[in-house]
Enzyme design. Structure first.
Site, PDB file in Angstrom:
ATOM      1  N   CYS A  74     -10.779  -4.507   0.209  1.00  0.00           N
ATOM      2  CA  CYS A  74     -11.852  -3.509   0.151  1.00  0.00           C
ATOM      3  C   CYS A  74     -12.674  -3.716  -1.127  1.00  0.00           C
ATOM      4  CB  CYS A  74     -11.269  -2.093   0.203  1.00  0.00           C
ATOM      5  SG  CYS A  74     -10.552  -1.532  -1.352  1.00  0.00           S
ATOM      6  N   CYS A 101      -4.311   0.715  -2.393  1.00  0.00           N
ATOM      7  CA  CYS A 101      -4.136  -0.544  -1.662  1.00  0.00           C
ATOM      8  C   CYS A 101      -3.053  -1.404  -2.314  1.00  0.00           C
ATOM      9  CB  CYS A 101      -5.430  -1.345  -1.666  1.00  0.00           C
ATOM     10  SG  CYS A 101      -6.767  -0.605  -0.740  1.00  0.00           S
ATOM     11  N   GLU A 148       0.446   5.284   0.464  1.00  0.00           N
ATOM     12  CA  GLU A 148      -0.493   6.324   0.903  1.00  0.00           C
ATOM     13  C   GLU A 148      -0.024   7.711   0.477  1.00  0.00           C
ATOM     14  OE1 GLU A 148      -1.080   5.623   5.112  1.00  0.00           O
ATOM     15  OE2 GLU A 148      -2.201   3.779   4.690  1.00  0.00           O
ATOM     16  N   ASN A 165       0.837  -1.209   0.000  1.00  0.00           N
ATOM     17  CA  ASN A 165       0.000   0.000   0.000  1.00  0.00           C
ATOM     18  C   ASN A 165       0.865   1.249   0.000  1.00  0.00           C
ATOM     19  OD1 ASN A 165       0.572  -0.826   2.676  1.00  0.00           O
ATOM     20  ND2 ASN A 165      -1.132   0.330   3.507  1.00  0.00           N
ATOM     21  N   CYS A 199     -10.883  -3.022  -4.524  1.00  0.00           N
ATOM     22  CA  CYS A 199      -9.933  -4.073  -4.923  1.00  0.00           C
ATOM     23  C   CYS A 199     -10.683  -5.290  -5.441  1.00  0.00           C
ATOM     24  CB  CYS A 199      -9.030  -4.459  -3.749  1.00  0.00           C
ATOM     25  SG  CYS A 199      -7.791  -3.197  -3.391  1.00  0.00           S
ATOM     26  N   GLU A 218      -3.095  -4.549  -3.069  1.00  0.00           N
ATOM     27  CA  GLU A 218      -3.605  -5.434  -4.124  1.00  0.00           C
ATOM     28  C   GLU A 218      -3.617  -4.731  -5.473  1.00  0.00           C
ATOM     29  OE1 GLU A 218      -4.873  -4.801  -1.171  1.00  0.00           O
ATOM     30  OE2 GLU A 218      -6.641  -6.013  -0.783  1.00  0.00           O
TER      31      GLU A 218
HETATM   32  N1  THU Z   1      -5.258  -1.568   2.542  1.00  0.00           N
HETATM   33  C1  THU Z   1      -4.681  -2.375   1.620  1.00  0.00           C
HETATM   34  O1  THU Z   1      -3.600  -2.092   1.101  1.00  0.00           O
HETATM   35  N2  THU Z   1      -5.325  -3.518   1.293  1.00  0.00           N
HETATM   36  C2  THU Z   1      -6.489  -3.942   1.864  1.00  0.00           C
HETATM   37  O2  THU Z   1      -6.975  -5.002   1.503  1.00  0.00           O
HETATM   38  C3  THU Z   1      -7.140  -3.141   2.902  1.00  0.00           C
HETATM   39  C4  THU Z   1      -6.543  -1.820   3.146  1.00  0.00           C
HETATM   40  C5  THU Z   1      -4.540  -0.350   2.931  1.00  0.00           C
HETATM   41  C6  THU Z   1      -5.126   0.943   2.432  1.00  0.00           C
HETATM   42  C7  THU Z   1      -4.563   1.922   3.432  1.00  0.00           C
HETATM   43  O3  THU Z   1      -3.257   2.315   3.010  1.00  0.00           O
HETATM   44  C8  THU Z   1      -4.440   1.127   4.702  1.00  0.00           C
HETATM   45  O4  THU Z   1      -4.489  -0.247   4.335  1.00  0.00           O
HETATM   46  C9  THU Z   1      -5.528   1.399   5.709  1.00  0.00           C
HETATM   47  O5  THU Z   1      -6.782   1.290   5.146  1.00  0.00           O
END
Ligand code: THU
Length: 164
Positions: free
Chosen positions: A110, A73, A64, A62, A113, A75
């Site tokens: 989520c 995310c 940000e 991930n 994804c 994925e």
């Molecule tokens: N996140 C992911 O990378 N994958 C998921 O399946 C759920 C959430 C990340 C997004 C964000 O950077 C952090 O987790 C918190 O939501």
């Protein structure tokens, strides 16, 4: 009115070490990828690894951003990279894993994804397996992305002449 039911089928192991050898290696690659997550805002690190039909593996984590919705995310970082580097190659399996040091140390994809996984599955006409979980906890195994997003939105909605 008639009610219909959709069944959800998934497997579970208590720890990734119980996975078959191929999945275990992919899981380890996702853990490795997780270390490169850029998650200063949520402090929730996630790693992903995608196994492709050509034998290649593409990883993601991930990423940000201070403008929160601009982040992505793990994925989708991995899947979009795979699409960019190996266009037209089917995705076989995707592993997603969360930071074991985090108390919320499990992860489930989520909605966005899930939508992206579904589209690659349809595009390549090949079932995508998804393994999600924690490094030190249970792992959920979903054998077909259809289970991730029942009643998903597809292009039929866009191409319907009634929408013209
Ligand atoms: N996140 C992911 O990378 N994958 C998921 O399946 C759920 C959430 C990340 C997004 C964000 O950077 C952090 O987790 C918190 O939501």
């Amino acid at each position: 009115m008639e009610y219909k039911e959709i069944q959800l089928r998934y497997g579970q192991v208590n720890h990734f070490s119980e996975l078959n050898p191929e999945d275990k290696v992919l899981f380890e690659k996702a853990i490795e990828a997780m270390r490169n997550a850029y998650a200063p805002y949520s402090k929730f690190k996630v790693g992903a690894a995608v196994a492709l039909a050509n034998g290649q593996t593409v990883i993601g984590s991930n990423q940000e951003n201070i403008a929160y919705p601009s982040g992505l995310c793990a994925e989708r970082v991995a899947l979009f990279s795979a699409g960019a580097i190996y266009p037209g190659v089917a995705v076989k399996t995707i592993v997603v894993v969360a930071d074991p040091l985090d108390v919320r140390a499990t992860v489930s994809p989520c909605g966005s994804c899930r939508q992206v996984v579904m589209e690659y599955q349809r595009l390549h006409k090949n079932p995508i397996r998804m393994l999600t979980g924690a490094m030190n906890g249970p792992v959920t195994i979903i054998e077909n992305a259809n289970f991730l997003l029942p009643l998903a939105f597809f292009d039929a909605g866009l191409t319907n002449p009634a929408n013209d």
